[in-house]
Design a protein around this motif. Sequence first.
Motif, PDB file in Angstrom:
ATOM      1  N   GLU A  43      -1.560   1.228 -13.510  1.00 23.58           N
ATOM      2  CA  GLU A  43      -0.904  -0.148 -13.274  1.00 23.58           C
ATOM      3  C   GLU A  43      -0.955  -0.627 -11.902  1.00 23.58           C
ATOM      4  OE1 GLU A  43       0.955   2.474 -16.236  1.00 23.58           O
ATOM      5  OE2 GLU A  43       0.453   2.813 -14.432  1.00 23.58           O
ATOM      6  N   ASP A  44      -1.431   0.049 -10.754  1.00 25.54           N
ATOM      7  CA  ASP A  44      -1.277  -0.176  -9.284  1.00 25.54           C
ATOM      8  C   ASP A  44      -2.763  -0.693  -9.217  1.00 25.54           C
ATOM      9  OD1 ASP A  44       1.250   0.330  -8.250  1.00 25.54           O
ATOM     10  OD2 ASP A  44       0.703   2.351  -7.898  1.00 25.54           O
ATOM     11  N   LEU A  45      -3.747   0.110  -9.895  1.00 27.64           N
ATOM     12  CA  LEU A  45      -5.186  -0.745  -9.804  1.00 27.64           C
ATOM     13  C   LEU A  45      -5.268  -2.002 -10.475  1.00 27.64           C
ATOM     14  CD1 LEU A  45      -7.243   2.541 -10.978  1.00 27.64           C
ATOM     15  CD2 LEU A  45      -7.103   1.489  -8.640  1.00 27.64           C
ATOM     16  N   ILE A  46      -4.671  -2.279 -11.367  1.00 28.76           N
ATOM     17  CA  ILE A  46      -4.742  -3.590 -11.856  1.00 28.76           C
ATOM     18  C   ILE A  46      -3.880  -4.521 -11.008  1.00 28.76           C
ATOM     19  CG2 ILE A  46      -3.412  -5.166 -13.729  1.00 28.76           C
ATOM     20  CD1 ILE A  46      -3.983  -2.578 -15.750  1.00 28.76           C
ATOM     21  N   ILE A  47      -2.846  -4.414 -10.332  1.00 27.07           N
ATOM     22  CA  ILE A  47      -2.262  -4.903  -9.457  1.00 27.07           C
ATOM     23  C   ILE A  47      -3.130  -5.395  -8.152  1.00 27.07           C
ATOM     24  CG2 ILE A  47      -0.365  -5.137  -7.616  1.00 27.07           C
ATOM     25  CD1 ILE A  47       1.273  -3.766  -9.773  1.00 27.07           C
ATOM     26  N   LEU A  48      -3.971  -4.206  -7.699  1.00 21.45           N
ATOM     27  CA  LEU A  48      -4.814  -4.301  -6.673  1.00 21.45           C
ATOM     28  C   LEU A  48      -6.041  -5.350  -6.836  1.00 21.45           C
ATOM     29  CD1 LEU A  48      -4.666  -0.719  -5.308  1.00 21.45           C
ATOM     30  CD2 LEU A  48      -3.604  -2.475  -4.177  1.00 21.45           C
TER      31      LEU A  48
ATOM     32  N   GLY B 273       0.694  -1.038   0.135  1.00 21.45           N
ATOM     33  CA  GLY B 273      -0.078  -0.002   0.064  1.00 21.45           C
ATOM     34  C   GLY B 273       0.737   1.128  -0.122  1.00 21.45           C
ATOM     35  N   ARG B 274       1.915   1.265   0.677  1.00 19.12           N
ATOM     36  CA  ARG B 274       2.899   2.706   0.910  1.00 19.12           C
ATOM     37  C   ARG B 274       3.256   2.908  -0.755  1.00 19.12           C
ATOM     38  NH1 ARG B 274       4.981   5.486   4.721  1.00 19.12           N
ATOM     39  NH2 ARG B 274       4.464   3.992   6.400  1.00 19.12           N
ATOM     40  N   ASP B 275       3.735   1.966  -1.264  1.00 18.98           N
ATOM     41  CA  ASP B 275       4.029   2.210  -2.817  1.00 18.98           C
ATOM     42  C   ASP B 275       2.885   2.798  -3.465  1.00 18.98           C
ATOM     43  OD1 ASP B 275       6.698   1.517  -2.301  1.00 18.98           O
ATOM     44  OD2 ASP B 275       6.310  -0.557  -2.939  1.00 18.98           O
ATOM     45  N   VAL B 276       1.689   2.332  -3.422  1.00 15.95           N
ATOM     46  CA  VAL B 276       0.653   2.739  -4.216  1.00 15.95           C
ATOM     47  C   VAL B 276       0.313   4.200  -3.821  1.00 15.95           C
ATOM     48  CG1 VAL B 276      -1.916   2.407  -4.509  1.00 15.95           C
ATOM     49  CG2 VAL B 276      -0.230   0.446  -4.319  1.00 15.95           C
ATOM     50  N   VAL B 277       0.287   4.506  -2.526  1.00 15.85           N
ATOM     51  CA  VAL B 277       0.231   5.820  -2.331  1.00 15.85           C
ATOM     52  C   VAL B 277       1.145   6.782  -2.527  1.00 15.85           C
ATOM     53  CG1 VAL B 277       0.135   7.437  -0.199  1.00 15.85           C
ATOM     54  CG2 VAL B 277      -1.155   5.125  -0.036  1.00 15.85           C
TER      55      VAL B 277
ATOM     56  N   ARG C  99     -12.210  -2.431 -17.381  1.00 13.71           N
ATOM     57  CA  ARG C  99     -13.108  -1.125 -17.148  1.00 13.71           C
ATOM     58  C   ARG C  99     -12.007   0.020 -16.577  1.00 13.71           C
ATOM     59  NH1 ARG C  99     -17.558  -4.805 -15.175  1.00 13.71           N
ATOM     60  NH2 ARG C  99     -16.411  -4.686 -13.312  1.00 13.71           N
ATOM     61  N   ILE C 100     -10.928  -0.435 -16.003  1.00 14.68           N
ATOM     62  CA  ILE C 100     -10.010   0.324 -15.636  1.00 14.68           C
ATOM     63  C   ILE C 100      -9.662   1.447 -16.638  1.00 14.68           C
ATOM     64  CG2 ILE C 100      -7.635   0.834 -14.376  1.00 14.68           C
ATOM     65  CD1 ILE C 100      -8.321  -1.788 -12.813  1.00 14.68           C
ATOM     66  N   TYR C 101      -9.484   1.086 -17.837  1.00 15.88           N
ATOM     67  CA  TYR C 101      -8.989   1.982 -18.844  1.00 15.88           C
ATOM     68  C   TYR C 101     -10.300   2.445 -19.510  1.00 15.88           C
ATOM     69  CZ  TYR C 101      -4.248   0.384 -18.007  1.00 15.88           C
ATOM     70  OH  TYR C 101      -3.086   0.276 -17.375  1.00 15.88           O
TER      71      TYR C 101
ATOM     72  N   PRO D  56     -12.493 -16.188 -14.115  1.00 13.71           N
ATOM     73  CA  PRO D  56     -11.535 -15.320 -14.644  1.00 13.71           C
ATOM     74  C   PRO D  56     -11.883 -14.377 -15.755  1.00 13.71           C
ATOM     75  CG  PRO D  56     -10.761 -17.703 -14.720  1.00 13.71           C
ATOM     76  CD  PRO D  56     -12.253 -17.594 -14.247  1.00 13.71           C
ATOM     77  N   ARG D  57     -13.090 -14.618 -16.778  1.00 12.44           N
ATOM     78  CA  ARG D  57     -13.681 -13.645 -17.628  1.00 12.44           C
ATOM     79  C   ARG D  57     -14.221 -12.415 -16.759  1.00 12.44           C
ATOM     80  NH1 ARG D  57     -17.623 -16.358 -21.841  1.00 12.44           N
ATOM     81  NH2 ARG D  57     -15.607 -17.056 -22.289  1.00 12.44           N
ATOM     82  N   SER D  58     -14.820 -12.766 -15.729  1.00 13.12           N
ATOM     83  CA  SER D  58     -15.510 -11.586 -15.056  1.00 13.12           C
ATOM     84  C   SER D  58     -14.242 -10.731 -14.669  1.00 13.12           C
ATOM     85  CB  SER D  58     -16.191 -12.177 -13.850  1.00 13.12           C
ATOM     86  OG  SER D  58     -16.562 -11.187 -12.963  1.00 13.12           O
ATOM     87  N   ARG D  59     -13.077 -11.397 -14.144  1.00 15.22           N
ATOM     88  CA  ARG D  59     -11.979 -10.505 -13.476  1.00 15.22           C
ATOM     89  C   ARG D  59     -11.377  -9.853 -14.608  1.00 15.22           C
ATOM     90  NH1 ARG D  59     -10.776 -15.248 -10.212  1.00 15.22           N
ATOM     91  NH2 ARG D  59      -9.399 -16.106 -11.773  1.00 15.22           N
TER      92      ARG D  59
END
Length: 104
Positions: free
Chosen positions: A77-82, A54-58, A102-104, A93-96
């Motif tokens: 990029e961080d949203l994808i990782i989270l 989390g610290r790196d994301v912030v 949707r992030i993009y 997996p398809r739903s994920r």
Amino acid sequence: TVDIDFYVLVDDLESVKAILSEKDWFLREAGDYQLKAKVRGIPIDILYADHYIGRDVVERAVEMKLGEAIVRVATPEDLIILKTLADRSYRSPRSRRRSVRRIY
């Protein structure tokens, strides 16, 4: 999901709790690393940003205008990782993949 997630540096957690209490937000503990609240019917998750991820994301978050306010938002990029790290075992997996798109 239909909620708002905030990452708060662990070092700032007590200050954030005090500020939200002054605003009459009802906060409740939700496990070891999370607080939950509801504001105007919108669920709010306050996640503790520690040295593991989390610290790196912030620290990498970028400023964006939201209405009249300037807020810091995680990078795509961080949203994808989270999203990937979140426990989504109940979803296919398809739903994920759709969620990540949707992030993009």
